[in-house]
Design a protein around this motif. Structure first.
Motif, short mmCIF file in Angstrom:
data_model
loop_
_atom_site.label_atom_id
_atom_site.label_comp_id
_atom_site.label_asym_id
_atom_site.label_seq_id
_atom_site.Cartn_x
_atom_site.Cartn_y
_atom_site.Cartn_z
N VAL A 190 0.72 -1.19 -0.03
CA VAL A 190 -0.14 -0.04 -0.21
C VAL A 190 0.87 1.39 -0.07
CG1 VAL A 190 -1.84 1.32 1.18
CG2 VAL A 190 -1.81 -1.21 1.23
N GLU A 191 0.65 2.09 -1.16
CA GLU A 191 1.68 3.30 -1.19
C GLU A 191 1.31 4.31 -0.04
OE1 GLU A 191 4.93 4.95 -2.36
OE2 GLU A 191 4.08 3.31 -3.38
N ASP A 192 0.06 4.66 0.08
CA ASP A 192 -0.47 5.81 1.11
C ASP A 192 -1.06 5.15 2.24
OD1 ASP A 192 -1.34 7.84 2.08
OD2 ASP A 192 -2.89 8.59 0.62
N LEU A 193 -0.25 5.07 3.37
CA LEU A 193 -0.76 4.61 4.60
C LEU A 193 -1.71 5.50 5.32
CD1 LEU A 193 2.51 2.83 5.57
CD2 LEU A 193 0.63 1.60 4.45
N SER A 194 -1.80 6.87 5.16
CA SER A 194 -2.16 7.77 5.75
C SER A 194 -3.75 7.78 6.09
CB SER A 194 -2.16 9.35 4.98
OG SER A 194 -2.74 9.23 3.88
N PRO A 195 -4.78 7.15 5.14
CA PRO A 195 -6.20 6.95 5.45
C PRO A 195 -6.44 5.93 6.61
CG PRO A 195 -5.95 6.87 2.86
CD PRO A 195 -4.41 6.84 3.47
N ALA A 196 -5.57 4.83 6.70
CA ALA A 196 -5.88 4.02 7.80
C ALA A 196 -5.36 4.53 9.12
CB ALA A 196 -5.17 2.91 7.67
N ILE A 197 -3.95 5.17 8.91
CA ILE A 197 -3.42 5.94 9.96
C ILE A 197 -4.58 7.18 10.82
CG2 ILE A 197 -1.76 7.75 11.00
CD1 ILE A 197 0.20 6.36 8.86
N HIS A 198 -5.09 7.72 9.88
CA HIS A 198 -6.23 8.91 10.40
C HIS A 198 -7.30 8.09 10.77
CE1 HIS A 198 -4.59 11.88 7.26
NE2 HIS A 198 -3.76 11.77 8.10
N ASP A 199 -7.78 7.02 10.43
CA ASP A 199 -8.84 6.34 11.00
C ASP A 199 -8.67 5.60 12.41
OD1 ASP A 199 -10.44 6.72 8.69
OD2 ASP A 199 -10.11 4.81 7.95
N CYS A 200 -7.28 5.22 12.44
CA CYS A 200 -6.88 4.06 13.58
C CYS A 200 -6.15 4.91 14.75
CB CYS A 200 -6.22 2.83 13.25
SG CYS A 200 -7.16 1.91 12.00
N ALA A 201 -5.35 5.67 14.33
CA ALA A 201 -4.26 5.97 15.50
C ALA A 201 -4.75 6.78 16.78
CB ALA A 201 -3.21 6.70 14.68
N SER A 202 -5.64 7.74 16.21
CA SER A 202 -5.94 8.36 17.43
C SER A 202 -6.81 7.96 18.34
CB SER A 202 -6.84 9.62 16.84
OG SER A 202 -7.30 10.56 18.08
N GLY A 203 -7.90 6.95 17.91
CA GLY A 203 -8.53 6.17 18.55
C GLY A 203 -7.72 5.27 19.61
N LEU A 204 -6.53 4.68 18.93
CA LEU A 204 -5.91 3.91 19.97
C LEU A 204 -5.07 4.66 20.79
CD1 LEU A 204 -4.23 1.45 17.07
CD2 LEU A 204 -5.51 0.79 18.83
N GLY A 205 -4.57 5.88 20.40
CA GLY A 205 -3.68 6.65 21.36
C GLY A 205 -4.67 6.75 22.63
N GLU A 206 -5.95 7.35 22.31
CA GLU A 206 -7.07 7.78 23.55
C GLU A 206 -7.14 6.60 24.40
OE1 GLU A 206 -10.97 10.34 23.73
OE2 GLU A 206 -10.42 9.45 21.83
N LEU A 207 -7.51 5.47 23.79
CA LEU A 207 -7.74 4.34 24.50
C LEU A 207 -6.74 3.90 25.41
CD1 LEU A 207 -9.49 1.61 25.24
CD2 LEU A 207 -8.60 0.83 23.12
N LEU A 208 -5.56 3.53 24.87
CA LEU A 208 -4.36 3.25 25.70
C LEU A 208 -3.90 4.31 26.68
CD1 LEU A 208 -2.15 1.59 22.75
CD2 LEU A 208 -3.63 0.48 24.35
N THR A 209 -4.12 5.67 26.58
CA THR A 209 -3.69 6.61 27.39
C THR A 209 -4.48 6.47 28.59
OG1 THR A 209 -2.70 8.16 25.74
CG2 THR A 209 -3.61 9.02 27.91
N SER A 210 -5.94 6.17 28.27
CA SER A 210 -7.00 6.07 29.59
C SER A 210 -6.46 4.65 30.30
CB SER A 210 -8.19 6.12 29.07
OG SER A 210 -8.53 5.06 28.23
N MET A 211 -6.14 4.00 29.70
CA MET A 211 -5.92 2.55 30.41
C MET A 211 -4.57 2.91 31.40
SD MET A 211 -6.41 -0.24 27.61
CE MET A 211 -5.56 -1.59 28.25
N VAL A 212 -3.31 3.54 30.64
CA VAL A 212 -2.37 3.84 31.90
C VAL A 212 -2.55 4.80 32.73
CG1 VAL A 212 -0.19 5.23 31.69
CG2 VAL A 212 -0.62 3.73 29.83
N LEU A 213 -3.28 5.81 32.38
CA LEU A 213 -4.04 6.92 33.57
C LEU A 213 -4.73 6.24 34.81
CD1 LEU A 213 -4.82 10.02 31.61
CD2 LEU A 213 -2.37 9.42 32.38
N ASP A 214 -5.53 5.08 34.28
CA ASP A 214 -6.47 4.56 35.53
C ASP A 214 -5.51 3.72 36.35
OD1 ASP A 214 -8.70 5.59 34.31
OD2 ASP A 214 -9.30 3.90 33.28
N ALA A 215 -4.62 3.10 35.51
CA ALA A 215 -3.65 2.08 36.49
C ALA A 215 -2.77 2.95 37.07
CB ALA A 215 -2.85 1.09 35.36
#
Length: 200
Positions: free
Chosen positions: A46-71
């Protein structure tokens, strides 16, 4: 579409004794992990990875951050931090890198813990149960060696060949009984300007 998450995991490790000596401040290591379907799986190169990055990265960052902060009990408790990803064997290293080396992923964590340092990182490819290594450094002071740490764990059934294991790591405290000083002492001893390490 957002990341297709198969499961999340939380790893919390408390070190009470190190080198046979009780730790004055126990070291707490936290790893928040998500196992997701590789959004580029089965598409060939896949030449252009940006569409999936835009779709996935922010939600993952938000989820994992909340897990760390809770712990951790809040962002102010986090002292060391880092990130990591393992792409399954049918994926590219670039796929692991794409999801964690974007501000859409990392800024959730940086902002939540009030960090100034860059997020140290590791990105690899491997099978299920491959070692997940999350290098950590002080969130505000890149030369503070007491917080040069590595979380090592694994997930028995991940990543599958078409998955990516994405993780954030944190420490509360530094290495117990640390006694190798900080980077600044070496710079002084070697005749470097602490504020301009490249000069002699």
């Amino acid at each position: 579409m957002p990341a297709e998450i198969r499961k999340t995991l939380l790893h919390v490790e408390n070190t009470l004794i190190e080198g046979g000596k009780v730790a004055e401040q126990p070291l707490v290591l936290i790893a928040a992990m998500a196992v997701i379907r590789n959004p580029w799986a089965g598409q060939g190169f896949v030449e252009d990875l940006s569409p999936a990055i835009h779709d996935c990265a922010s939600g993952l960052g938000e989820l994992l951050t909340s897990m760390v902060l809770d712990a951790a009990g809040g962002g102010e408790k986090v002292e060391g931090y880092g990130k990591s990803a393992i792409v399954g064997l049918n994926g590219e290293i670039e796929h692991a890198s794409a999801l964690i080396h974007t501000l859409r992923f990392g800024n959730h964590y940086r902002n939540a813990v009030g960090a100034k340092s860059y997020l140290s990182f590791c990105n690899t490819r491997g099978p299920a149960n491959a070692p997940l290594m999350i290098p950590l450094m002080d969130k505000n002071d890149g030369g503070r060696r007491s917080h040069y740490l590595t979380i090592q764990t694994s997930v028995a059934d991940a990543p599958a060949a078409d998955e990516i294991l994405v993780a954030l790591g944190a420490s509360i405290g530094g290495r117990p009984h640390h006694r190798i000083g900080d980077r600044y002492q070496d710079l002084k001893e070697l005749g470097h300007d602490v504020d301009n390490p490249a000069s002699v």
